[in-house]
Design an enzyme around this catalytic site. Structure first.
Site: not given
Ligand code: NAD
Length: 535
Positions: A237, A258, A292
């Site tokens: 995210s 990303e 995404c």
């Molecule tokens: P998220 O950011 O909550 O989690 C993603 C990853 O980050 C997980 O492994 C999580 O454990 C880790 N994480 C969470 N907080 C963290 C922190 N403080 N420090 C380090 N790592 C941390 O995302 P989500 O909600 O699980 O995934 C969905 C989001 O990802 C959506 O916004 C989507 O658009 C985005 N996404 C983007 C792409 C792209 O290629 N642009 C691809 C897939 C998903």
């Protein structure tokens, strides 16, 4: 919309075998994972700590030195075998992806294809992208300049749950081929799929200590990982991306992020409207909209709005929603309560403020605890949350626009800039695409044409990301460049006996003459002539 048989389970022995691949001290607490289709137990993985991350990075760092010394052809051979194994073992991978994420089998297969294709792309091109190249030197004929690429060292990868197979290892393959080691922290909801992806890398011949997986909470493990690695590849995210960017910034390490999107589709009056309506279903609801680059906003020119809206709504209503490890569902489950909650909130808020539901609009607990119907809305206005916030679920809003100028302006009216689609003639569409403020724009496709162009960079503008995956950009980022310049005959300073003022005049004259030197066409086209390999 029908129900099929419930999921096959992973099996306790297989779950334990995969969990054993996690780099964790023996006595760590364990966390159970459950299947979104029916809440059944998948297995348990260790809850890693900062000590586990430190151990993983230390072991990876030692292994990386030997790996970087190996010829590129040995590294790319691993990626070729990986491609073959991913395709050979796809049935088991598809089962596992579905069990952990709840997605449809067709969406799971997109991951398998993506991972195999990315591995083969970099197996075939890594040597070309990373070859040392001659560049134009400071003084023609007197300075010869070469740029080399060196691995960063240990690359950290933090991956999300939505594409748990391919996002765990496809970026990592590029990092490995560039000579790095990798420490992966997959999302806590999908560790088993990531572990299965890594297991195949080992079976393809990757040295065991070159790749480590740590499982657990992102906010706990993230800071220790970022505190120890030399580069971070993050997918997730925008909110987490900002936190990670700060931490990488403090250490002055490079990172690539990303992030989220609120991706628009534009349908113009000169489009094949029926085809646009049919294909928009995949563009919006692939992976239950938890993608995404999927489409969440559709702007349709007034002249064809009614035709598009009724055809699209009919296609959405005809979608088959079902759990189970079979090919017959068009859409599966949401991954979690949290995702279901956002989807329900966005639809509820829009309807309460006057939006109309063209199709879907309801949770489907009769199919499974986390199912929600693919939903199309119209009459969405700016004060509704769904208008601008990323839903990351199966919800799309349709908007009627006067003309293409309004369509482009509204498509660009977003804090995000990840992906977009235009339905028009190929020529008109590709001209208009250049006016969209996004990293990837597809003409007569939703997202797959640009994403699947593995030789081209993929990533977001604005709040959708920093850096790129795929193509040259997607592997060069895992290297430090080094410029080696050799000066011959005379140094670039005043020769003995020439005073400073005279030398300055000569330098100025030289610069005026150099202005007219011929451009080397090849240098211009390639960014440098390749240097002949020594080994
Ligand atoms: P998220 O950011 O909550 O989690 C993603 C990853 O980050 C997980 O492994 C999580 O454990 C880790 N994480 C969470 N907080 C963290 C922190 N403080 N420090 C380090 N790592 C941390 O995302 P989500 O909600 O699980 O995934 C969905 C989001 O990802 C959506 O916004 C989507 O658009 C985005 N996404 C983007 C792409 C792209 O290629 N642009 C691809 C897939 C998903």
């Amino acid at each position: 919309m029908t129900t099929t048989s419930s999921a096959r389970s992973l099996g306790a022995d297989r779950a334990a075998e995969l969990a054993a691949l996690v780099t964790a001290a023996a006595h760590r607490e364990r966390r159970a994972n459950h299947c979104p289709f029916d809440g059944s137990l998948i297995g348990e993985v260790p809850v890693c700590t900062a000590d586990d991350v430190a151990a993983a990075v230390a072991r990876a760092r030692t292994a990386q030195r030997a790996w970087a010394a190996r010829p590129m052809r040995e590294r790319t051979a691993v990626a070729r075998r990986y491609h073959d194994l991913v395709l050979e073992r796809q049935d088991g991978l598809l089962d596992l992806i579905q069990l952990e994420s709840g997605k449809s089998r067709a969406s799971a297969h997109e991951e398998v294809s993506d991972l195999a294709a990315t591995a083969m792309y970099y197996a075939r091109t890594a040597a070309i992208h990373l070859r040392s190249r001659w560049r134009e030197g400071a003084v023609p004929l007197l300075t010869t300049t070469v740029v080399h690429h060196h691995p960063k060292g240990v690359v950290g990868v933090i991956s999300p749950w939505n594409y748990p197979l391919t996002l765990a290892t496809s970026d990592a393959v590029a990092a490995l081929l560039a000579g790095n080691a990798v420490v992966l922290k997959p999302d806590r909801q999908t560790p088993f799929t990531a572990l299965a992806a890594v297991e195949l890398l080992f079976q393809a011949g990757l040295p065991r200590d070159l790749f480590h997986v740590v499982t657990g909470e992102g906010p706990v493990l993230g800071p220790s990982l970022i505190g120890a690695v030399d580069f971070l590849m993050f997918t997730g995210s925008t909110a987490t991306g900002r936190i990670i960017a700060e931490q990488c910034g403090r250490r002055l390490i490079g990172f690539s992020a990303e992030l989220g999107g609120k991706n628009p589709m534009v349908v113009l009056a000169d489009a094949d409207v029926e085809a646009a309506a049919r294909h928009a279903v995949h563009a919006c609801f692939s992976n239950s909209g938890q993608l995404c680059i999927s489409i969440e906003r559709i702007y349709v020119e007034d002249a064809v709005y009614d035709q598009f809206a009724s055809a699209f709504a009919a296609h959405v209503r005809a979608m088959k929603l079902a759990p189970g490890l079979t090919w017959d569902a068009d859409m599966g489950s949401m991954v979690s309560e949290a995702q279901l909650e956002v989807v329900g909130r966005h639809v509820g808020d829009a309807v309460a403020k006057g939006a109309r539901v063209l199709a879907g609009g309801r949770a489907r607990p009769d199919l499974g605890p986390l199912f929600f119907e693919p939903t199309a809305l119209e009459g969405v206005t700016d004060e509704m949350e769904v208008a601008h916030a990323e839903t990351f679920g199966p919800v799309v809003s349709l908007y009627r626009v006067r003309d293409e100028a309004e369509a482009i302006a509204r498509a660009n009216d977003s804090e995000y800039g990840l992906n977009a689609a235009i339905w028009s003639t190929p020529r008109h569409g590709s001209e208009l695409a250049r006016r969209l403020a996004v990293g990837t724009a597809n003409v007569n496709e939703g997202f797959a044409a640009a994403w699947g162009s593995f030789d081209a960079p993929m990533g977001g503008w604005k709040a959708s990301g920093v850096g790129r995956r795929h193509g040259r950009e997607g592997i060069v980022k895992y290297t430090e460049t080094q410029t080696v310049a050799v000066q011959r005959v005379m140094p670039i300073r005043a020769p003995h006996g020439v005073d400073a003022e005279r030398w300055a005049d000569l330098m100025s004259l030289g610069l005026k003459v150099l202005r007219y030197r011929p451009r080397n066409a090849l240098l211009k086209a390639t960014g440098g002539l390749p240097v002949r390999e020594r080994r």
